[in-house]
Write a protein that holds these residues in place. Structure first.
Motif, PDB file in Angstrom:
ATOM      1  N   VAL A 164      71.092 141.857  16.914  1.00 26.28           N
ATOM      2  CA  VAL A 164      72.409 142.046  16.299  1.00 26.28           C
ATOM      3  C   VAL A 164      73.087 140.688  16.120  1.00 26.28           C
ATOM      4  CG1 VAL A 164      74.703 143.052  16.622  1.00 26.28           C
ATOM      5  CG2 VAL A 164      72.655 144.342  17.296  1.00 26.28           C
ATOM      6  N   GLY A 165      73.509 140.394  14.919  1.00 24.44           N
ATOM      7  CA  GLY A 165      74.209 139.147  14.644  1.00 24.44           C
ATOM      8  C   GLY A 165      73.320 137.981  14.285  1.00 24.44           C
ATOM      9  N   THR A 166      71.993 138.170  14.324  1.00 28.18           N
ATOM     10  CA  THR A 166      71.065 137.121  13.901  1.00 28.18           C
ATOM     11  C   THR A 166      70.032 137.718  12.953  1.00 28.18           C
ATOM     12  OG1 THR A 166      69.582 137.438  15.795  1.00 28.18           O
ATOM     13  CG2 THR A 166      71.364 135.817  16.047  1.00 28.18           C
ATOM     14  N   SER A 167      69.300 136.843  12.288  1.00 30.74           N
ATOM     15  CA  SER A 167      68.374 137.259  11.236  1.00 30.74           C
ATOM     16  C   SER A 167      67.101 136.425  11.290  1.00 30.74           C
ATOM     17  CB  SER A 167      69.038 137.059   9.865  1.00 30.74           C
ATOM     18  OG  SER A 167      69.217 135.659   9.620  1.00 30.74           O
ATOM     19  N   PRO A 168      66.064 136.817  10.525  1.00 29.35           N
ATOM     20  CA  PRO A 168      64.873 135.969  10.447  1.00 29.35           C
ATOM     21  C   PRO A 168      65.195 134.554   9.976  1.00 29.35           C
ATOM     22  CG  PRO A 168      64.360 138.162   9.641  1.00 29.35           C
ATOM     23  CD  PRO A 168      65.849 138.131   9.865  1.00 29.35           C
ATOM     24  N   ALA A 169      66.161 134.409   9.064  1.00 31.88           N
ATOM     25  CA  ALA A 169      66.557 133.074   8.605  1.00 31.88           C
ATOM     26  C   ALA A 169      67.162 132.264   9.749  1.00 31.88           C
ATOM     27  CB  ALA A 169      67.554 133.194   7.454  1.00 31.88           C
ATOM     28  N   ASP A 170      67.947 132.919  10.598  1.00 31.87           N
ATOM     29  CA  ASP A 170      68.500 132.234  11.767  1.00 31.87           C
ATOM     30  C   ASP A 170      67.389 131.806  12.719  1.00 31.87           C
ATOM     31  OD1 ASP A 170      71.093 132.679  10.827  1.00 31.87           O
ATOM     32  OD2 ASP A 170      71.286 134.565  11.931  1.00 31.87           O
ATOM     33  N   MET A 171      66.396 132.682  12.898  1.00 28.82           N
ATOM     34  CA  MET A 171      65.290 132.351  13.786  1.00 28.82           C
ATOM     35  C   MET A 171      64.485 131.163  13.248  1.00 28.82           C
ATOM     36  SD  MET A 171      65.512 134.170  16.468  1.00 28.82           S
ATOM     37  CE  MET A 171      67.300 134.028  16.253  1.00 28.82           C
TER      38      MET A 171
ATOM     39  N   ILE B 136      74.395 134.939  22.379  1.00 26.65           N
ATOM     40  CA  ILE B 136      75.231 133.801  21.994  1.00 26.65           C
ATOM     41  C   ILE B 136      76.647 134.325  21.862  1.00 26.65           C
ATOM     42  CG2 ILE B 136      75.720 132.075  20.218  1.00 26.65           C
ATOM     43  CD1 ILE B 136      72.730 132.104  19.522  1.00 26.65           C
ATOM     44  N   ILE B 137      77.579 133.683  22.539  1.00 24.31           N
ATOM     45  CA  ILE B 137      78.966 134.135  22.502  1.00 24.31           C
ATOM     46  C   ILE B 137      79.641 133.567  21.260  1.00 24.31           C
ATOM     47  CG2 ILE B 137      81.174 134.142  23.718  1.00 24.31           C
ATOM     48  CD1 ILE B 137      79.602 133.791  26.331  1.00 24.31           C
ATOM     49  N   GLY B 138      80.069 134.462  20.380  1.00 26.90           N
ATOM     50  CA  GLY B 138      80.746 134.018  19.163  1.00 26.90           C
ATOM     51  C   GLY B 138      80.668 135.061  18.072  1.00 26.90           C
ATOM     52  N   ASN B 139      81.524 134.897  17.090  1.00 25.26           N
ATOM     53  CA  ASN B 139      81.534 135.778  15.929  1.00 25.26           C
ATOM     54  C   ASN B 139      80.441 135.340  14.974  1.00 25.26           C
ATOM     55  OD1 ASN B 139      82.167 136.857  13.282  1.00 25.26           O
ATOM     56  ND2 ASN B 139      84.176 137.416  14.089  1.00 25.26           N
ATOM     57  N   ALA B 140      79.486 136.230  14.700  1.00 28.84           N
ATOM     58  CA  ALA B 140      78.339 135.863  13.878  1.00 28.84           C
ATOM     59  C   ALA B 140      78.752 135.505  12.454  1.00 28.84           C
ATOM     60  CB  ALA B 140      77.320 137.001  13.856  1.00 28.84           C
ATOM     61  N   ARG B 141      79.872 136.012  11.994  1.00 31.86           N
ATOM     62  CA  ARG B 141      80.308 135.736  10.618  1.00 31.86           C
ATOM     63  C   ARG B 141      81.046 134.415  10.484  1.00 31.86           C
ATOM     64  NH1 ARG B 141      82.504 141.513   8.114  1.00 31.86           N
ATOM     65  NH2 ARG B 141      80.547 142.674   8.371  1.00 31.86           N
ATOM     66  N   THR B 142      81.732 134.007  11.559  1.00 27.14           N
ATOM     67  CA  THR B 142      82.584 132.819  11.434  1.00 27.14           C
ATOM     68  C   THR B 142      82.164 131.653  12.327  1.00 27.14           C
ATOM     69  OG1 THR B 142      84.103 133.716  13.111  1.00 27.14           O
ATOM     70  CG2 THR B 142      84.572 134.236  10.794  1.00 27.14           C
ATOM     71  N   ASP B 143      81.433 131.915  13.395  1.00 29.83           N
ATOM     72  CA  ASP B 143      81.108 130.858  14.356  1.00 29.83           C
ATOM     73  C   ASP B 143      79.678 130.335  14.240  1.00 29.83           C
ATOM     74  OD1 ASP B 143      83.655 131.167  15.414  1.00 29.83           O
ATOM     75  OD2 ASP B 143      83.001 132.631  16.901  1.00 29.83           O
ATOM     76  N   LYS B 144      78.844 131.039  13.517  1.00 35.16           N
ATOM     77  CA  LYS B 144      77.448 130.636  13.416  1.00 35.16           C
ATOM     78  C   LYS B 144      77.310 129.388  12.536  1.00 35.16           C
ATOM     79  CE  LYS B 144      74.604 134.027  12.675  1.00 35.16           C
ATOM     80  NZ  LYS B 144      73.889 135.071  11.909  1.00 35.16           N
ATOM     81  N   SER B 145      76.445 128.483  12.939  1.00 39.42           N
ATOM     82  CA  SER B 145      76.181 127.280  12.153  1.00 39.42           C
ATOM     83  C   SER B 145      74.752 126.830  12.386  1.00 39.42           C
ATOM     84  CB  SER B 145      77.140 126.145  12.544  1.00 39.42           C
ATOM     85  OG  SER B 145      76.865 125.697  13.866  1.00 39.42           O
TER      86      SER B 145
ATOM     87  N   GLY C 236      65.222 139.818  21.771  1.00 35.35           N
ATOM     88  CA  GLY C 236      66.068 139.285  20.710  1.00 35.35           C
ATOM     89  C   GLY C 236      67.207 138.414  21.198  1.00 35.35           C
ATOM     90  N   THR C 237      67.804 137.731  20.227  1.00 33.21           N
ATOM     91  CA  THR C 237      68.975 136.896  20.450  1.00 33.21           C
ATOM     92  C   THR C 237      70.153 137.561  19.755  1.00 33.21           C
ATOM     93  OG1 THR C 237      67.625 134.888  20.509  1.00 33.21           O
ATOM     94  CG2 THR C 237      69.991 134.627  20.070  1.00 33.21           C
ATOM     95  N   ARG C 238      71.087 138.036  20.529  1.00 33.41           N
ATOM     96  CA  ARG C 238      72.265 138.726  20.001  1.00 33.41           C
ATOM     97  C   ARG C 238      73.416 137.745  19.913  1.00 33.41           C
ATOM     98  NH1 ARG C 238      73.778 144.604  22.204  1.00 33.41           N
ATOM     99  NH2 ARG C 238      71.868 144.889  21.016  1.00 33.41           N
ATOM    100  N   MET C 239      74.176 137.784  18.806  1.00 36.82           N
ATOM    101  CA  MET C 239      75.391 136.977  18.700  1.00 36.82           C
ATOM    102  C   MET C 239      76.560 137.923  18.575  1.00 36.82           C
ATOM    103  SD  MET C 239      76.272 133.682  16.324  1.00 36.82           S
ATOM    104  CE  MET C 239      77.763 132.712  16.677  1.00 36.82           C
ATOM    105  N   TRP C 240      77.486 137.813  19.534  1.00 39.77           N
ATOM    106  CA  TRP C 240      78.592 138.762  19.598  1.00 39.77           C
ATOM    107  C   TRP C 240      79.817 138.082  20.209  1.00 39.77           C
ATOM    108  CZ3 TRP C 240      78.891 143.105  17.068  1.00 39.77           C
ATOM    109  CH2 TRP C 240      79.897 144.034  17.387  1.00 39.77           C
TER     110      TRP C 240
END
Length: 356
Positions: free
Chosen positions: A116-123, A83-92, A42-46
């Motif tokens: 954690v921090g990513t979803s099927p939609a992100d994928m 991925i280093i970052g806040n999944a709620r505020t930094d994801k784009s 998986g790809t974790r964003m934290w």
């Protein structure tokens, strides 16, 4: 920082620091092994505090995926990305697509999925830039239900070891973390009559479990010390550590989180205290089983559920070998994984190492 000196490096094949200034992407892609096939994880964003913290997490998770995949008998190696970052505020969209281009540059050596921090939609957004992505809607989709189903059967195996029966009725089970996996797990446990103790930083998720299943809520920072039969960590890792172990009152630990032990030595400390431990990368393999079926084009819901249910048998076999040898359950799982990995290395390059 010389990553080869880190305790968790463990001869990784590849560790890549990926940057894209335009989108703000900073990511670490770690490939531990491609002996069994392309590395998948998986790809974790934290929001890691430092790059070193992110690298260490990627290394530990990547090695865990090698062991998880090989113990589940999957034609996949082990890899992970963070991925280093806040999944709620930094994801784009731009950031995810930039990450997809980094994955594509590895030509199938690593296959990304959600975490954690990513979803099927992100994928799906990552997948606009690379073919080497799994866990998409229309494919395996969200692996959480399969992960939870496997953990549920692992908990039943744990209960059998504790009580002589896999019946969960009346057992007190403390579930730490009510994300997708934790919620699905609570459904299975409650349906069998377990008494749920729950904690999450999101009070709405806690309230839902109280409403649906009559769960008892405790503070997120204290659930490891709950008076229960089985403690099920289903959030981030390292909750079993030098500080928490003396406070654990459960007879066993069996949950979905990765890297539950802060350091390997915690397994011996659990054994010394008579606390049974179901190795995390064995019990939580249901999700990667579903992803593997998508990668190989063999997705069959019933077959994946059956294979996830069989995790309980694997957990029981580890308990039996640990009891027979005096080794910790964690050491037994590691030895079995290493034996399987050595056998594959001796057999020669895996056919699955070709680009997916």
């Amino acid at each position: 920082m010389d990553i080869t000196t880190l305790r968790d490096f463990d001869d990784h094949e590849l560790v890549l620091l990926a940057r894209d200034a335009d989108s703000g992407l900073t990511a670490v892609i770690a490939v531990h092994s491609t002996v069994a096939g392309p590395a998948c994880g998986g790809t974790r964003m934290w929001a890691y505090a430092t790059h070193e913290e992110a690298v260490i997490d990627a290394l530990r998770l990547s090695r865990g995926m090698t062991y998880k995949n090989i113990m589940a008998g999957l034609p996949l190696g082990g890899g992970k990305s963070v991925i280093i970052g806040n999944a709620r505020t930094d994801k784009s969209d731009a950031l995810l697509r930039a990450f997809g281009r980094k994955v594509e540059a590895l030509s199938g050596r690593y296959i990304a999925a959600e975490d954690v921090g990513t979803s099927p939609a992100d994928m799906a957004l990552v997948g606009q830039e690379t073919r080497h992505v799994a866990g998409l809607t229309g494919g395996a989709g969200d692996p959480s239900p399969f992960t939870a189903f496997g953990v549920y059967h692992g908990i039943k195996a744990t209960a059998r070891e504790l009580t002589g029966t896999a019946d969960l009725k009346g057992l007190k089970i403390a579930v730490q973390g009510l994300g997708h996996v934790g919620q699905y797990l609570c459904q299975h446990l409650a349906a069998e009559g377990a008494q749920l103790i729950v904690a999450d930083l999101d009070s709405d998720k806690v309230a839902e479990q109280i409403r649906l299943h009559g769960a008892t809520a405790v503070d997120a920072g204290a659930i490891h010390a709950a008076d229960c039969d089985i403690y099920a960590p289903c959030a981030l890792g390292a909750t079993v550590n030098a500080r928490s172990i003396p406070e654990i009152r459960a007879k066993a630990i069996a949950g979905a989180a990765n890297n539950q032990l802060s350091v390997p030595e915690m397994a011996a400390e659990l054994a010394r205290r008579g606390i049974l431990y179901a190795p995390d990368y064995v019990i939580n393999a249901g999700g990667i089983i579903s992803v593997s079926a998508e990668v190989t084009g063999t997705f069959d819901h019933a077959a994946i559920m059956a294979r996830s249910a069989a995790i309980g048998d694997t957990v029981s076999s580890i308990f039996a070998r640990a009891k027979a040898t005096g080794a910790t359950t964690a050491d037994v799982a590691d030895m079995l994984a290493q034996e399987k990995l050595a056998a594959l290395k001796a057999a020669g390059p895996a056919q699955g190492t070709k680009a997916a």
